[in-house]
Each structure stands twice: as structure tokens, then as C-alpha cells.
Design a protein around this motif. Structure first.
Motif, PDB file in Angstrom:
ATOM      1  N   ASN A   1      -0.658  -3.773   1.582  1.00 20.44           N
ATOM      2  CA  ASN A   1      -1.257  -3.591   2.905  1.00 20.44           C
ATOM      3  C   ASN A   1      -2.261  -4.674   3.265  1.00 20.44           C
ATOM      4  O   ASN A   1      -2.852  -4.637   4.343  1.00 20.44           O
ATOM      5  CB  ASN A   1      -1.870  -2.193   3.050  1.00 20.44           C
TER       6      ASN A   1
ATOM      7  N   ILE B   1       2.069  -0.517  -1.113  1.00 15.33           N
ATOM      8  CA  ILE B   1       2.756   0.496  -0.314  1.00 15.33           C
ATOM      9  C   ILE B   1       4.255   0.216  -0.398  1.00 15.33           C
ATOM     10  O   ILE B   1       4.658  -0.879  -0.812  1.00 15.33           O
ATOM     11  CB  ILE B   1       2.263   0.495   1.151  1.00 15.33           C
TER      12      ILE B   1
ATOM     13  N   LEU C   1       5.353  -7.019   4.116  1.00 14.24           N
ATOM     14  CA  LEU C   1       6.204  -5.830   3.982  1.00 14.24           C
ATOM     15  C   LEU C   1       7.675  -6.155   4.212  1.00 14.24           C
ATOM     16  O   LEU C   1       8.013  -6.796   5.208  1.00 14.24           O
ATOM     17  CB  LEU C   1       5.791  -4.770   5.010  1.00 14.24           C
TER      18      LEU C   1
ATOM     19  N   GLY D   1       2.530   4.811   5.531  1.00 11.96           N
ATOM     20  CA  GLY D   1       1.421   5.412   4.804  1.00 11.96           C
ATOM     21  C   GLY D   1       0.501   4.353   4.245  1.00 11.96           C
ATOM     22  O   GLY D   1       0.966   3.336   3.716  1.00 11.96           O
ATOM     23  N   TYR D   2      -0.767   4.558   4.392  1.00 10.56           N
ATOM     24  CA  TYR D   2      -1.793   3.712   3.774  1.00 10.56           C
ATOM     25  C   TYR D   2      -1.659   2.250   4.216  1.00 10.56           C
ATOM     26  O   TYR D   2      -1.992   1.343   3.462  1.00 10.56           O
ATOM     27  CB  TYR D   2      -1.722   3.816   2.245  1.00 10.56           C
ATOM     28  N   GLU D   3      -1.159   2.025   5.422  1.00 11.18           N
ATOM     29  CA  GLU D   3      -0.952   0.645   5.863  1.00 11.18           C
ATOM     30  C   GLU D   3      -2.260  -0.028   6.267  1.00 11.18           C
ATOM     31  O   GLU D   3      -2.344  -1.255   6.320  1.00 11.18           O
ATOM     32  CB  GLU D   3       0.059   0.599   7.016  1.00 11.18           C
ATOM     33  N   VAL D   4      -3.269   0.789   6.600  1.00 13.10           N
ATOM     34  CA  VAL D   4      -4.583   0.203   6.905  1.00 13.10           C
ATOM     35  C   VAL D   4      -5.373   0.126   5.596  1.00 13.10           C
ATOM     36  O   VAL D   4      -5.605   1.144   4.947  1.00 13.10           O
ATOM     37  CB  VAL D   4      -5.353   1.062   7.926  1.00 13.10           C
ATOM     38  N   PRO D   5      -5.774  -1.073   5.187  1.00  9.52           N
ATOM     39  CA  PRO D   5      -6.473  -1.204   3.899  1.00  9.52           C
ATOM     40  C   PRO D   5      -7.815  -0.476   3.896  1.00  9.52           C
ATOM     41  O   PRO D   5      -8.454  -0.322   4.949  1.00  9.52           O
ATOM     42  CB  PRO D   5      -6.698  -2.717   3.765  1.00  9.52           C
ATOM     43  N   ILE D   6      -8.214  -0.047   2.726  1.00  8.24           N
ATOM     44  CA  ILE D   6      -9.547   0.549   2.560  1.00  8.24           C
ATOM     45  C   ILE D   6     -10.584  -0.487   3.023  1.00  8.24           C
ATOM     46  O   ILE D   6     -10.503  -1.663   2.687  1.00  8.24           O
ATOM     47  CB  ILE D   6      -9.777   0.928   1.090  1.00  8.24           C
TER      48      ILE D   6
ATOM     49  N   THR E   1      -5.502   1.541  -2.548  1.00 13.31           N
ATOM     50  CA  THR E   1      -4.264   1.807  -1.797  1.00 13.31           C
ATOM     51  C   THR E   1      -3.469   0.524  -1.523  1.00 13.31           C
ATOM     52  O   THR E   1      -2.697   0.483  -0.583  1.00 13.31           O
ATOM     53  CB  THR E   1      -4.577   2.462  -0.437  1.00 13.31           C
TER      54      THR E   1
END
Lengths: 242, 496
Positions: free
Chosen positions: B187, B182, B373, A211-216, B179
Motif C-alpha cells: 500500500n 495487501i 498493485l 482492504g488496508y489500501e490507505v497506509p497507516i 498493514t
């Protein structure tokens, strides 16, 4: 190359016999907003978002064969207003909570809504109660976001040859169902590698533990509108490489 | 430590004064005072009148959504909820240790968050009281008044907050509700361009943070007796602490001290918080009342936040903030400081610490690392604890075999301070209001006491199911016609 042509918003579009308005327009780089259309599968005209005017009559571009020398209106205020209303209805029928949604920034519904200038849902939210199906080890189904486009149904049927998904019920009671004894995805022969797993234009199919692994800023629709980027299932890779 | 003034014996015969809404705090709350014929205050309560219910509606959601979903609790300190939830999900995915890059990026994000939140509270919300006095004209006693009378000071406050927001933006993707964190890490790393962008202004930011500490110190010492006594309540204190006893905002053990500074527990494992803390429900508030179990409800309430953290720690890791901490602790000759208004001073010491820590972190090459990660064996229970700007924040989740949240418990900073805030307003009511005709400036003193805690009322209300509820039918002249209430037990009471 066929000599047949039609005109869309003043632009000359060539087409081959049998091509729809949508196929020919996409091939020519003209964007017609859509959600349920995917060139890999037979079009059904479910979402009605690709509504255009063909010689003054409303048709869905994804199902209407192109007609030589016809006049097609696509980007006109009248149609865009109707598309916006359609999207507003889709947003209130389900539970589309963009701020927390993992697909935000790479969701076709959200991207099309931005494209047509939909800034608020306008209608009263239905807030339907829809349970998550997390029974499969690789994938969660979040029915809150389902817009009944039927793409997973078609992909599972024609590409995967599994017939795992179907639309059941009528009218407001229509819903996506799973073809298994329990009705749960975990009891079906679904695999995260199925074509059906990657065609959803919204956020129903969520790979587990990710989830949400691609940064904004780096998500599919963060930098350019959907008209340039293309669909979730068919992003315009050539443009991405520029 | 007393519950005096919590419940009057004859409420129906008393005049009711309501301060609503509380201003210059995050969220919605009110204070009710019950006053007798001699203007003596017989009851004072802080009520939180909004309801959120996050603990309930995240049930049924996949665990990996938690850091992004739960941060929507708040627009001021979302990073704290984002990181507390991320830490809890680290535990769920079995990430026992994060990569250096991931941990340092999270720490940087958190220092940015604490910096912006402390700047917002001090300059935008509280400085009008401190600069102009609690009895200044209402139309002037606000941030606009500060901008008019002290434009350079207001600018520093705004720029300090902006810098903190920029730290958040480059680490989380957005200034509010990003975001970055994670489960198991982050991320993205920090690009060298973003690092250089932040380094460009850091010296100026540190200088302004030093000015802020000096300012509150000067204000405090100018009226030492008043600031020392106003709303002052002797309390226990709780905060995170490093293994060596240093001030800690991101990760550590729990330390609690009593009002005299004696250790109640130290380096307690946060994942066993339920062994140390309990929560009580009272029928007149949506906010729970946590307490230290061994001391019981009446004596076990405690403070969290800047004052508790400065009182609790042995030292601060950055030099300028440590020097300022030592200076601060001289106020009571090394003993815990219980002056509620000293919280502003402690808060600015932490603000300075954040700026120094950001500078140190930006020099660390790990921030540009690519190992982001880590995961391990899935667990069913995840607990993340962090020091939010307002105090210790607990996120506790339990998930089923499918990765779906079954249970959530959030103990938010403001909730820990619930009893302390109530005690402070009762102290103010007794010492400053009782016997006087209640005027706006006097009532503002109640708000001044609450503001010192920097409460975030919207974060703090989660009770559901057995939620106490009170509905009043009020006539046009303000008199109560009837009242119906639901107690925490579910019992419905109706009065006319």
C-alpha cells in the motif's frame, strides 16, 4: 443571519429558527460527539452519544431544537463519563476487533472512543454470533460491527428511494435486516454507488476486494482527532487541504 | 532418527518431573520427564500447552483481511505471517507477478523482520546461556545479567533489533502488526526520506552483525566438542531455495536434503506442498508432527530454520555472509551440520546476510516506484510460503465464490521442528540427565536445547475439532487424583 443565540460551554452560538443544537454547534465549529447523526438525513437520536445538558436537563443535541438564550453543557466531566459508558456498551454488544478491522483508523466509533478517552471496554463482551453477508458482488456486510445507528436505513429510504435496510426485532434482539426475498444483500437492488453504502460510521459496509489500501499514518483519524477531522461521511475537507 | 523415549512402557510407576513454563522462548510450553528409581529417564516430551485456533476463526472472513488478521498469531514474527498470507492472497487475486516496487518493499520488510527476530533471539534470549553457561545462577542467567556484565554487547543486540523494527515501521506503517502488504502488492512505496533515514546507520549495523558472527563462532569453537554433541540429532532439512540454489527467505522452490546431504526433492513448487508433506497428530501434544511423505512418519521428520537453510543452500547472495557460510560449512568438511547449538551460528550468518541485503535494497530506485498493485483473475485457492526467521511457513487458504474463507491450513515453522525438538531433548535427557539427580542447572540444559530452535509456541498450535486434550486433577501434595483425556480420535479415557 438570525440574532438568536445560545451558549455552549461558555461560547456564544448563533442559530436560525428550526436548527438543532447539533446543527448550530457544527456550523460554529463546536464538536459534539455523535455517531447516528448525519446532516443529510433526519436525526433520530438513536445513539444518545450527543447527550448534552440544556438548562440543566439532558437532551440529545441532534434532535433538540436550539432555544434562544439557553445554556448548553457539552464538554463537562459528567457528560463525557456518560458518553464513555455508552461507547463501552456499544463496543461489547458487537464484535469490534479494531486490531484486524479494515476500517481501523477511519472508523467513527473508534475515533469518538479515543476522543472521549475510552481506553478499555470495561464491560464483559457479549461476543454475539453474527454471520457475514458476502452475497453482493460489490459489497460485504459485516454485521459484527453494526451499532444500529440506522443511517443506512435512512439513506436507503430518503436518498436512494430503495428501502433496502431496516432495523428488526426489539431490545437486545434488534438487528439490521435486508429487504429481499432471501434476506441477503445480493438478492436486493443495492448498488455500491448508493448513498447507503457510504454513510456507515463503523465497519459494516466493506467494498469487496479492497482492504488496508490507505497506509497507516495516512488514514482519516491517524493524525488529528475527530473533533478536527469531522465525520466519516463528511470529513472536514477544508482542514484536510491545509 | 528414533522415537526412543517418546512413550515409557510403565509410566504409572515413574516419577514425573515437569519443566514449566519453558523460559526465554516465545509462547507457553512445558517439558515432562518420567524418571525411574535409578534416575534413568524413560520418557521425555515437549508439550505446547496453549491453544490459538486461527485456522478455525478466520473461516467466514473476507480473504483481503487475511494478511492483517493472521499476523496477530505472533508479536515476534508477525511480518512473516503478514507476508505469507499476502503471498497466498496474491494467488487468490490472480497476481501472478508483483511489480518490482511491491516485491522489493516486501523483501525489505522481511529482511528487517528476520534481522530483528534473530537479534532478539540471540542477544535477549540465548546469549545468557552461551556467555554464562547453562549452570550459571538463575538470577544472573538472563538479559539483565548480560546488560550488567557485557553492556556494550547488550547495546549492540538492542540496537540491531531496533534497526530491524525501524525497517518494518517504514515499510508496514508500524513496528508490530502493520498493514504494508495487501493482496497483489503493497500500500505504499518507500519515501526517499525513510530510505535516507535507514541508510544513515546501515554501515554500523553491518559492522555489529559481523561482530555477532565472530562472537558466536568464538563461543562455539572454545568448547567445540560440547557444542558439537549437545542435543545433536541427525535430521533431514527443508527450506526455500532460489532457482540457482541460493539461500532464500522470501520466495522460491522447496529443497529437502537427508542427513547425509543427499537431495530428497529440489525446486519443488510450494503450491504443491501437499504432495511432499504430511502432518500427524499425537495425543499428547497440541502441535502437529509434519513429515516428508515418501519417508513416512518415523523417518520423514525434518528441521527447518537457520541451520536447515544454511545446510541446504549452495551459496548466499551477499559476500560477507557467503564467506561466513563457507567457514561454517567447514565444521563438518562440507557435510550437513547437525549440531543443534550450531543453529545459533547459522542464525547470526543470516543476521549478517539481512543487514547486507538491506543495504543493497536501499540503493534500489524501485523502492520509490509508484506501480504498487497487480491483480488478475480471481482464484479459489491461495498458497503462500515464506522462510520465517524460525523456518518455512505455509499459509494455505480456500475461498468461496463470494471471497469468503472456507478453509485454512497453516504449517508454522515451529511445527516443522516439533519432532526435531523432541529428539533433541531426548538426546539431552539420555546423555546429560539420566543417572543424575535432577537439579535446576541440569534441567536448564533441556531448555537450552529447545531454545536453539527459537521456537514460537504461540504460532504453532492450531488443532481444532479433534484436538487431543488432557485434564489432570492434582491434590495439594502434587499427586494426581484422576486424569481424563480426549484422544485425537475423539475417544474419552478416564483413569484414577
Amino acid at each position: 443571519m438570525s440574532n438568536s443565540r445560545f451558549v455552549i460551554d461558555g461560547k456564544d452560538i448563533p442559530f436560525r429558527p428550526g436548527q438543532t443544537i447539533m446543527d448550530a454547534a457544527m456550523a460554529a465549529g463546536v464538536y459534539i460527539p455523535h455517531l447516528c447523526h448525519n446532516p443529510d438525513y433526519a436525526s433520530t437520536g438513536n445513539c444518545r452519544l450527543c447527550l448534552v445538558k440544556l438548562n440543566g436537563r439532558y437532551v440529545s443535541a441532534c434532535t433538540q431544537p436550539a432555544i434562544a438564550d439557553s445554556q448548553v453543557d457539552n464538554q463537562i466531566d459528567e457528560i463525557n463519563q456518560q458518553r464513555k459508558t455508552l461507547l463501552q456498551m456499544l463496543f461489547v454488544e458487537g464484535n469490534h476487533q479494531c486490531p484486524g478491522c479494515e476500517k481501523s483508523g477511519r472508523c467513527q466509533l473508534q475515533a469518538v472512543a479515543y476522543y472521549v478517552g475510552m481506553l478499555s471496554p470495561y464491560f464483559t463482551h457479549f461476543y454475539p454470533r453474527r454471520e457475514l453477508d458476502a452475497s453482493h458482488p460489490e459489497m460485504v456486510l459485516d454485521f459484527n460491527r453494526c451499532i444500529l445507528c440506522g443511517l443506512c436505513v435512512r439513506a436507503s429510504h430518503s436518498a436512494d428511494k430503495k428501502n433496502i435496510f431496516a432495523i428488526s426485532g426489539r431490545g437486545m434482539d434488534s438487528r439490521l435486516v435486508i429487504n429481499s426475498t432471501s434476506g441477503k444483500l445480493g438478492d436486493s437492488n443495492f448498488s455500491a454507488h448508493d448513498a447507503a453504502a457510504s454513510v456507515c460510521p463503523v465497519g459494516v459496509f466493506l467494498p469487496k476486494h479492497k482492504g488496508y489500501e490507505v497506509p497507516i499514518g495516512q488514514r482519516l483519524y491517524d493524525r488529528e482527532p475527530i473533533a478536527q477531522v469531522g465525520d466519516v461521511a463528511h470529513p472536514n475537507h477544508q482542514r484536510d487541504k491545509k | 532418527m528414533t522415537n526412543k523415549l517418546e512413550t515409557a512402557s510403565n509410566p504409572e510407576q515413574l516419577k514425573r518431573v515437569v519443566i514449566e513454563p519453558l523460559t526465554r522462548v516465545e509462547g507457553h510450553g512445558k517439558v515432562t520427564l518420567l524418571v525411574d528409581e535409578d534416575q534413568q529417564i524413560q520418557q521425555a516430551r515437549l508439550h505446547i500447552v496453549e491453544f490459538r485456533g486461527f485456522e478455525k476463526f478466520i473461516q467466514g472472513r473476507p480473504y483481503w483481511e487475511l494478511p492483517v488478521l493472521v499476523q496477530r498469531l505472533c508479536g515476534i514474527c508477525p511480518v512473516s505471517h503478514h507476508l505469507a498470507a499476502a503471498k497466498a492472497t496474491d494467488m487468490l487475486v490472480g497476481a501472478t507477478e508483483l511489480s518490482p516496487a511491491a516485491e522489493k518493499i516486501r523483501r525489505l520488510m522481511h529482511f528487517g523482520q528476520t534481522l530483528q527476530s534473530h537479534a532478539l533471539h540471540f542477544f535477549h534470549l540465548s546469549s545468557p546461556d552461551l556467555l554464562f553457561g547453562y549452570d550459571d545462577a538463575v538470577r544472573h542467567r538472563n538479559i539483565i545479567g548480560v546488560i550488567e556484565d557485557h553492556p556494550e554487547l547488550a547495546k549492540k543486540g538492542i540496537m540491531l533489533r531496533k534497526y530491524g523494527q525501524e525497517v518494518i515501521r517504514v515499510t508496514a506503517g508500524k513496528r508490530v502488526h502493520g498493514t504494508g502488504a495487501i493482496p497483489g502488492g503493497v500500500n505504499k512505496s518507500l519515501s526517499s526520506e525513510d530510505r535516507d533515514y535507514l541508510l544513515k546507520d546501515i554501515k554500523q549495523i553491518i559492522a555489529w552483525a559481523q561482530d555477532a558472527v565472530e562472537l558466536i563462532k568464538t563461543i562455539y569453537l572454545e568448547q567445540l566438542t560440547y557444542h558439537r554433541e549437545f542435543a545433536s540429532v541427525a535430521s533431514n532439512s527443508m527450506s526455500l531455495i532460489t532457482a540457482s540454489g541460493e539461500h532464500e527467505l522470501y520466495h522460491g522452490g522447496l529443497r529437502a536434503k537427508d542427513a547425509q546431504g543427499h537431495t530428497l526433492f529440489d525446486h519443488a513448487d510450494c503450491t504443491h506442498y501437499e504432495d511432499y508433506l504430511r502432518e500427524a497428530v499425537k495425543p499428547w501434544s497440541y502441535m502437529k508432527f509434519p513429515f516428508i511423505e515418501t519417508l513416512g512418519l518415523d523417518k520423514g521428520w525434518y528441521r527447518v530454520g537457520p541451520l536447515a537453510r544454511i545446510n541446504n543452500c549452495d551459496r548466499i547472495a551477499t559476500p560477507m555472509a557467503e564467506q561466513r557460510r563457507q567457514e561454517f560449512m567447514q565444521l563438518e568438511n562440507g557435510q550437513p551440520v547437525h549440531a543443534t547449538l550450531a543453529t545459533h551460528w547459522a542464525r547470526m550468518i543470516e543476521l549478517l546476510h539481512c543487514t547486507e541485503a538491506i543495504e543493497q535494497l536501499l540503493a534500489d530506485k524501485d523502492l520509490q516506484g509508484s506501480d504498487l498493485l497487480h491483480t488478475g483473475d480471481m482464484q479459489h485457492r491461495g498458497i503462500g510460503v515464506i522462510e520465517a526467521p524460525r523456518g518455512t511457513l505455509f499459509h494455505h487458504y480456500e475461498i468461496d465464490d463470494d471471497g469468503v474463507v472456507e478453509k485454512a491450513n497453516l504449517i508454522v515453522s515451529t511445527t516443522h521442528n516439533n519432532q526435531a525438538m523432541n529428539e533433541s531433548i531426548r538426546q539431552v535427557a539420555t546423555n546429560y540427565l539420566s543417572g543424575h539427580e535432577l537439579t535446576e542447572p541440569l534441567l536448564n540444559q533441556i531448555e537450552v536445547a529447545i531454545r536453539a530452535y527459537d521456537p514460537c509456541l504461540s504460532c504453532a498450535t492450531h488443532a481444532l475439532g479433534k484436538m487431543p486434550l488432557e485434564i489432570e486433577l492434582v491434590a495439594a501434595d502434587g499427586s494426581t487424583l484422576s486424569r481424563i483425556s480426549k484422544r485425537a480420535t475423539g475417544e474419552i479415557c478416564s483413569t484414577r
